[in-house]
Scaffold this motif. Structure first.
Motif, PDB file in Angstrom:
ATOM      1  N   ALA A   4      33.331  39.498  42.711  1.00  0.00           N
ATOM      2  CA  ALA A   4      33.249  38.477  41.722  1.00  0.00           C
ATOM      3  C   ALA A   4      32.852  37.336  40.656  1.00  0.00           C
ATOM      4  N   VAL A   5      33.845  36.641  39.759  1.00  0.00           N
ATOM      5  CA  VAL A   5      33.292  36.627  38.194  1.00  0.00           C
ATOM      6  C   VAL A   5      32.793  35.167  38.231  1.00  0.00           C
ATOM      7  N   TYR A  46      42.097  35.182  45.108  1.00  0.00           N
ATOM      8  CA  TYR A  46      42.575  34.915  43.145  1.00  0.00           C
ATOM      9  C   TYR A  46      41.836  36.023  42.247  1.00  0.00           C
ATOM     10  N   GLN A  47      42.339  36.471  41.639  1.00  0.00           N
ATOM     11  CA  GLN A  47      42.175  37.184  40.457  1.00  0.00           C
ATOM     12  C   GLN A  47      40.756  37.612  40.510  1.00  0.00           C
ATOM     13  N   GLN A  48      40.136  36.252  40.697  1.00  0.00           N
ATOM     14  CA  GLN A  48      38.513  36.499  39.949  1.00  0.00           C
ATOM     15  C   GLN A  48      37.400  36.125  41.464  1.00  0.00           C
ATOM     16  N   LEU A  49      38.321  36.986  42.685  1.00  0.00           N
ATOM     17  CA  LEU A  49      37.454  36.768  43.666  1.00  0.00           C
ATOM     18  C   LEU A  49      37.748  38.295  44.391  1.00  0.00           C
ATOM     19  N   TYR A  50      37.156  39.321  45.144  1.00  0.00           N
ATOM     20  CA  TYR A  50      37.880  40.308  46.196  1.00  0.00           C
ATOM     21  C   TYR A  50      36.931  40.048  47.420  1.00  0.00           C
ATOM     22  N   ASN A  60      39.386  33.710  32.718  1.00  0.00           N
ATOM     23  CA  ASN A  60      40.225  34.862  32.666  1.00  0.00           C
ATOM     24  C   ASN A  60      40.160  36.716  32.939  1.00  0.00           C
ATOM     25  N   ARG A  61      40.060  37.008  33.985  1.00  0.00           N
ATOM     26  CA  ARG A  61      39.933  37.676  34.323  1.00  0.00           C
ATOM     27  C   ARG A  61      39.676  38.835  35.715  1.00  0.00           C
ATOM     28  N   ALA A  67      47.490  33.880  33.217  1.00  0.00           N
ATOM     29  CA  ALA A  67      47.015  35.087  33.802  1.00  0.00           C
ATOM     30  C   ALA A  67      47.067  36.445  33.189  1.00  0.00           C
ATOM     31  N   ASN A 106      44.706  37.820  31.732  1.00  0.00           N
ATOM     32  CA  ASN A 106      43.391  38.727  31.791  1.00  0.00           C
ATOM     33  C   ASN A 106      42.444  38.630  30.483  1.00  0.00           C
TER      34      ASN A 106
END
Lengths: 264, 685
Positions: free
Chosen positions: B598-599, B550-554, A31-32, B30, B32
Motif C-alpha cells: 500500500a501507498v 486502487y492503484q495504491q493498494l494490492y 498518485n502512485r 491516473a 502515476n
C-alpha cells in the motif's frame, strides 16, 4: 517502574484503524501505483509483433512450444503470447529495451506462479531448489520458448535426465551397474520442485523403493528384492526401521561401480 | 467479546466507507505522477540480521540465510552507451553471510556481437539433524550440524552476430561445488530405547558428504539461415572432475563400538559431443525439423571404503577401486509440422537412439596385506525408438484444444558380472539380461476463455509404462541357483489438472488450480505372479486471490493444500516381524502466503507479508519402533516493510519480522524462532 507495551485486542483494533487511515490518506493524496509482484506499473500490452522485432530468436520457434498450445486463434482475446509471461511491454518497447521495464521470469518465478500455483507451494518448502532466492530459475530446467517445456521429452535430442546431471554431475555416470530406476528418470524418486522430505524425495522411507522392488519370498533367479524372505540378513528388521539405502546397504542408489546390488 | 463487537463494527464501517470513497478520489489523476523513480544504473546495499532462539543450523537450512547475519551489495547494475555503438553493462552482488557474489561484464557492439564474462557464487545450507527416537528422546545430530556447500560458476562467452551472416558463439564455463552437506543415511544406533533384537542394531547413524566437484564445458555454436532453412551446429567438450566422500560414524559415543566409515568416489569424466539441428519451411503447409547428436562419454573412476574402529584398526569393505565406463550415444530425430488450415496443426515426430556402454572395474577386499582381487564388468547395447504425435485445434471461438501421444520402445542386451560374483574370470560369471521398455504417454487438454469473467483450462494425462528384464547365466555362476531370472514392472499413472481464472471485476482475480494423480504399479517375478506393488494418490488444490481495489493498494493471498499417500504392499503382506511397522508414506502439507502492499505517503510504501507452512504426517505406530520419518512441521514468518523515497536518486527500505518453526519430526530439537530485521539503500548511479 518499567513501562511495557501491552498487545491487547483494543490496541490491535485501533492500530489497525490508524494504519488503514494512513492507507486511506495515501490513496487519496498520492498518485502512485503499487503492484503485486510480476506486474509493471504504467505499461500496456502491445502485442507479439513488437517483441519479434528484437527477439526473433525466441519468437520464431515459439509455435512449437508447450505453452503455445494454449494460445487461442484470436490474438486479441486472452492470447498466450510473450506478454502473458513478460507483462505488458509498452514501456520496454518504447525504451528500445531495458531491464526494469519488463518482467523477466528468469529473475523471478512470480510470472510462472500466476498459473502454476502449486509450484509456489512446492518451492516454498524447506527441501526445494533455491528458486525463491533467485539462485535457480524455472527456465534453468524448462524450455519455455520452444519444444516441450519439460526438457528431454518427446523427440528432443537430449535426455530428460541431462537436465539434472548438468548440475548434479556425480549422478551422471555411466556406472558399471546402473539403477534401473534411472530409466524412468530422476523424477521417479525426486520431485525437483520440492517436497517435505529431505533431498526432495517423494517418500523418505522404504516405500520409495518398495514401489518397484516388491518384497517376495526368496526364490532362485529372481532379480527383485527378497529381504523379508531372508531374516538372517536382518533385512526385514532393517527395513522396518528405516529405508533401504539408509541402512548402509544399497547406498549407491544412482549407480555403483563396485556392486550390482548397488552396495558400496 | 462483547467489548470488542462495537470496535469491529466501527472498523468494518471505516473499511466500507474507504472502499467506496477512495476509488472516486484517486481516479481523478491516473498519471502515476508520484511514482518512485526507476533507476537505469544503481547500487543497492543491504544488511540483515536475525536473533535466533533454538537450532541455528535448521534456520540456515530452511531459510537459506546465514545465522551469522550478513551485509553488502545486494544488487549492482551499471549500463552505459559507449562510442561506436558499444554498450557496456555490469552487474554485481557481494553479500557476506550467505556468501552470495556476482560480477558480470557484458560488452555489446551493434551488428557485431557481444562479450560476456562473469563469476557467481552462492552458498546453500544444510543441517545434519539425523534421526530422533521418541522412546528415549535420543537424537543423533552431526557435529557440527551447520553444513554448507558453495557453488561457483565462471563463464566467458563471445558471440559474433552480424546481420545475414552466420552467428558464432563460443562459451566456456567452469562450475565448482565445494563443502559439506547432509546425507539421508541416518537413523539409529543401539541407543534408541527400542527393545528387542534386530531393532536396536542397525549400525548406521548420520552421515555427511564432503564435496569437491568441478565441471567444465567448452561449447561452440554456429547458427545460420539459408533460404527456408535455419540450422544450428554445436560442438562441445565437457569435463567432470569430482572427489566426493561420505563420512559415517557407527555407534556414536558407544565405548568399544564406535567406528568411522569413509567412502571415497573419484570421477574424471570427459564427454565429447556434436549436435546439429535444422528447421526447413517446406511450404506454407509443411515445416520439417531434423536433428542429430553424437556423444562419447569416458568415465574413469577410483574409490575405497575403509572402516576405522575406535582403537585405530582399519578394515576395508573394498579398496583400490579403479575402472572405466564408456558410453557412445547416437541420437537422431525428425519431425514434420503440418498445418492444413489456420486453425489446425499436426506434428509427427520420430526419435531414435542407440546407446552402447562398456564398463570394467577392479578392486580388492580383505586387507592390503592379504588382498582378494575382484572384477566387475558390464556391457549394454540397446536401441530406443520414440514416435510422437501432436495435434492442436483452435477452430472454435475462444477455445484451444490439443492432444499428444508418444511411445518409447527400447530393446537391447546387457551382460554383467553375475549377482554375488566373487572374483576373477568374468566370462565364466557373466549374467545376461534382455531389457525392454514399452512406455506410452498420452495427454489431452483445452483452454477455454468463456468470457472476460471466466477462463477454464483442463488437461488429462495417462502414462502406461512397462519395464521388463529377462536374465540368464551359465551353471557356473555363483551361486549356481541363479541361472535364470525374470522381472516385469508395470506402472500406470493418470492425472488431471483443472484451472479456473475468475475475474468478476478488473481489480479482482481468483485463480484456482486442482490436480489429481493416481498411480499403480505391478511386479511380476520368476516365481511371482503379477502383484500390485503401489497405490498412490495425490490431490492438490491451489488458490491465489489478487485484489487491487486502487492503484495504491494490492492484496495477494495464496494457499496450496496437498494430500499425498504412497502405499506399497509391504505393510499388508509382511511377516509377523514386519507387520504394522512399515506404514504408508503420507506427505500431506499446506502452504500459505499473504501479501499486502500500500501507498502510505507521497514518499512511503508499506508491505505486509506472512508465510505459513504446515506438514502433519507423524505416525504414532512408528514412534515406538523406529525413527518417525513422517514429517510434521509448522512454520510461520511475518514481516512488515517500509519503502521510503529519500530523494529522486535514493530509496531506502526496511523490514522487521518474526519467525517461528516447530519440528515434531526431530522431537523439537530443531525448533527455532526469533525476530529478524532487514534494511537496504538503493542509490542511482
Amino acid at each position: 517502574m518499567i513501562s511495557r507495551l501491552r498487545w491487547t485486542k483494543t490496541s490491535f483494533i485501533f492500530g489497525g484503524i490508524a494504519l488503514w487511515g494512513l492507507v486511506l490518506i495515501g490513496c487519496v493524496s498520492v498518485n502512485r501505483a503499487v503492484l503485486a509482484p510480476a506486474k509493471i506499473a504504467g505499461a500496456e500490452y502491445v502485442g507479439t509483433k513488437d517483441c519479434a522485432q528484437c527477439h526473433s530468436d525466441q519468437t520464431d520457434h515459439f509455435k512449437n512450444a508447450t505453452h503455445a498450445k494454449l494460445a487461442l486463434s484470436d490474438p486479441k482475446v486472452g492470447n498466450i503470447s510473450c506478454e502473458a509471461c513478460h507483462g505488458p511491454g509498452s514501456l520496454h518497447s518504447k525504451a528500445g529495451g531495458g531491464k526494469n521495464n519488463i518482467i523477466n521470469p528468469k529473475k523471478s518465478p512470480e510470472a510462472c506462479f500466476t498459473c502454476h500455483l502449486d509450484k509456489r507451494g512446492e518451492f516454498s518448502l524447506p527441501n526445494s531448489h533455491p528458486v525463491m532466492s533467485g539462485h535457480v530459475s524455472c527456465v534453468d530446467c524448462h524450455d519455455v520458448h520452444t519444444g516441450n517445456a519439460i526438457k528431454g521429452t518427446g523427440v528432443a535430442l537430449e535426455s530428460q535426465n541431462e537436465t539434472c546431471t548438468n548440475c548434479h554431475t556425480a549422478q551422471k555416470g555411466p556406472f558399471v551397474f546402473e539403477h534401473g530406476a534411472m530409466r524412468e528418470g530422476c523424477t521417479a524418486c525426486h520431485n525437483p520442485h520440492g517436497t517435505i522430505n529431505q533431498k526432495m524425495l517423494i517418500a523418505r522411507d522404504a516405500n520409495l523403493c518398495l514401489r518397484c522392488h516388491l518384497e517376495t519370498q526368496a526364490a532362485a533367479g529372481q532379480i527383485n528384492a527378497n529381504a523379508i524372505g531372508k531374516p538372517n540378513n536382518h533385512a526385514s528388521s532393517r527395513m522396518m526401521q528405516g529405508t533401504c539405502w539408509s541402512s548402509g546397504c544399497h547406498e549407491a542408489v544412482h549407480g555403483s561401480n563396485a556392486n550390482n546390488h548397488l552396495r558400496r | 467479546m462483547q467489548k470488542t463487537t462495537p470496535h469491529l463494527i466501527c472498523v468494518a464501517g471505516v473499511l466500507t466507507a474507504t472502499l467506496v470513497a477512495a476509488p472516486q478520489l484517486s481516479a481523478a489523476d491516473a498519471k502515476n505522477s508520484d511514482a518512485f523513480p526507476v533507476f537505469d544504473s544503481y547500487i543497492k546495499v543491504s544488511g540483515q540480521a536475525a536473533s535466533i532462539t533454538g537450532n541455528g543450523a535448521a534456520y540456515q537450512a530452511n531459510t537459506g540465510q546465514s545465522q551469522q547475519n550478513g551485509a553488502g551489495i545486494e544488487e549492482f547494475h551499471y549500463s552505459k552507451e559507449l562510442p561506436k555503438d558499444n554498450t557496456l553493462t555490469m552487474d554485481g552482488r557481494a553479500l557476506s553471510g550467505s556468501e552470495d557474489y556476482l560480477l558480470r561484464v557484458n560488452l555489446a557492439k551493434a551488428d557485431l556481437g557481444t562479450i560476456d564474462v562473469g563469476y557467481s557464487r552462492f552458498r546453500t545450507f544444510y543441517d545434519g539433524v539425523g534421526g530422533f527416537f521418541p522412546l528415549n528422546s535420543a537424537w543423533h545430530p552431526l557435529n557440527p550440524q551447520d553444513l554448507f556447500v558453495d557453488r561457483g560458476k565462471f563463464w566467458a562467452e563471445a558471440k559474433f552476430a552480424r546481420e545475414d551472416r552466420p552467428e558464432f558463439t563460443i562459451r566456456y564455463t567452469n562450475e565448482t561445488r565445494d563443502g559439506q552437506k547432509d546425507s539421508t543415511e541416518w537413523g539409529d544406533s543401539t541407543v534408541t530405547g527400542i527393545p528387542g533384537p534386530g531393532t536396536t542394531d542397525r549400525h548406521v547413524i548420520p552421515a555427511y558428504l564432503q564435496l569437491n566437484e568441478r565441471h567444465q564445458e567448452l561449447r561452440g555454436t554456429m547458427k545460420h539461415t539459408v533460404g527456408n532453412t535455419s540450422f544450428q551446429v554445436t560442438v562441445l567438450g565437457d569435463w567432470v572432475n569430482n572427489i566426493d566422500q561420505r563420512f559415517a560414524t557407527l555407534y556414536p559415543g558407544e565405548v568399544g563400538k564406535e567406528s568411522n566409515v569413509t567412502t571415497t568416489d573419484g570421477v574424471d569424466t570427459f564427454t565429447m559431443g556434436v549436435m546439429g539441428t535444422a528447421t526447413t519451411e517446406l511450404s506454407p503447409l509443411f515445416t520439417l525439423r531434423t536433428g542429430l547428436r553424437y556423444q562419447d562419454v569416458d568415465n574413469n573412476f577410483t574409490g575405497d571404503r575403509p572402516k576405522v574402529s575406535g582403537t585405530g584398526v582399519t578394515t576395508y569393505d573394498y579398496f583400490d577401486l579403479t575402472g572405466e565406463a564408456t558410453a557412445r550415444i547416437t541420437t537422431g530425430s525428425i519431425a514434420l509440422d503440418f498445418k492444413p488450415t489456420q486453425d489446425f496443426t499436426a506434428t509427427f515426430g520420430l526419435r531414435g537412439e542407440h546407446r552402447k556402454t562398456e564398463s570394467t572395474a577392479t578392486y580388492n577386499t580383505g586387507t592390503p596385506a592379504t588382498p582378494t582381487a575382484r572384477y566387475e564388468y558390464s556391457h549394454i547395447d540397446e536401441d530406443a525408438l520414440t514416435p510422437e504425435l501432436g495435434l492442436r485445434y483452435t477452430g472454435i471461438r475462444d477455445l484451444a484444444l490439443y492432444a499428444s501421444a508418444s511411445k518409447r520402445i527400447v530393446d537391447g542386451t546387457e551382460d554383467h558380472t553375475s549377482p554375488y560374483t566373487s572374483g576373477a574370470l568374468p566370462a565364466t560369471y557373466l549374467f545376461s539380461t534382455t531389457p525392454t521398455e514399452d512406455h506410452a504417454d498420452y495427454k489431452v487438454g483445452a483452454n477455454w476463455r468463456q468470457s472476460s469473467f471466466l477462463t477454464l483450462r483442463g488437461e488429462v494425462f495417462y502414462k502406461d509404462h512397462e519395464n521388463k528384464f529377462s536374465g540368464s547365466a551359465p551353471a557356473s555362476a555363483l551361486p549356481p541357483s541363479i541361472t535364470s531370472s525374470y522381472y516385469l514392472l508395470g506402472s500406470q499413472f493418470i492425472g488431471t489438472t483443472l484451472s479456473a481464472i475468475v475475474k468478476p471485476v478488473d481489480s479482482l482475480t481468483f485463480t484456482t488450480r486442482y490436480m489429481h494423480q493416481q498411480g499403480d504399479m505391478q511386479v511380476t517375478g520368476s516365481s511371482l505372479t503379477e502383484t500390485d506393488s503401489l497405490d498412490s494418490t495425490t490431490n492438490s488444490i491451489g488458490e491465489t486471490i489478487d485484489w487491487a481495489p486502487y492503484q495504491q493498494l494490492y492484496v495477494q493471498a495464496s494457499a496450496n493444500v496437498v494430500f499425498n499417500v504412497i502405499s506399497t504392499v509391504y505393510p499388508h503382506a509382511g511377516t509377523a516381524t514386519a507387520d504394522g511397522t512399515l506404514q504408508n508414506s503420507n506427505n500431506n502439507y499446506w502452504t500459505g502466503m499473504f501479501l499486502v502492499g500500500a501507498v502510505l505517503t507521497r514518499k512511503d510504501d508499506l508491505q505486509l507479508q506472512a508465510n505459513y507452512y504446515h506438514a502433519y504426517n507423524s505416525n504414532s505406530n512408528l514412534a515406538d519402533l523406529t525413527v518417525p520419518y513422517g514429517v510434521s512441521v509448522r512454520s510461520l514468518t511475518v514481516t512488515v516493510g517500509l519503502k521510503h523515497k529519500i530523494s529522486d536518486r535514493c530509496i531506502a527500505s526496511g523490514k522487521v519480522g518474526y519467525f517461528d518453526t516447530k519440528n515434531d519430526t526431530t522431537g523439537g530439537f530443531t525448533n527455532y524462532r526469533g525476530p529478524l530485521a532487514y534494511v537496504s539503500l538503493d542509490y542511482s548511479l
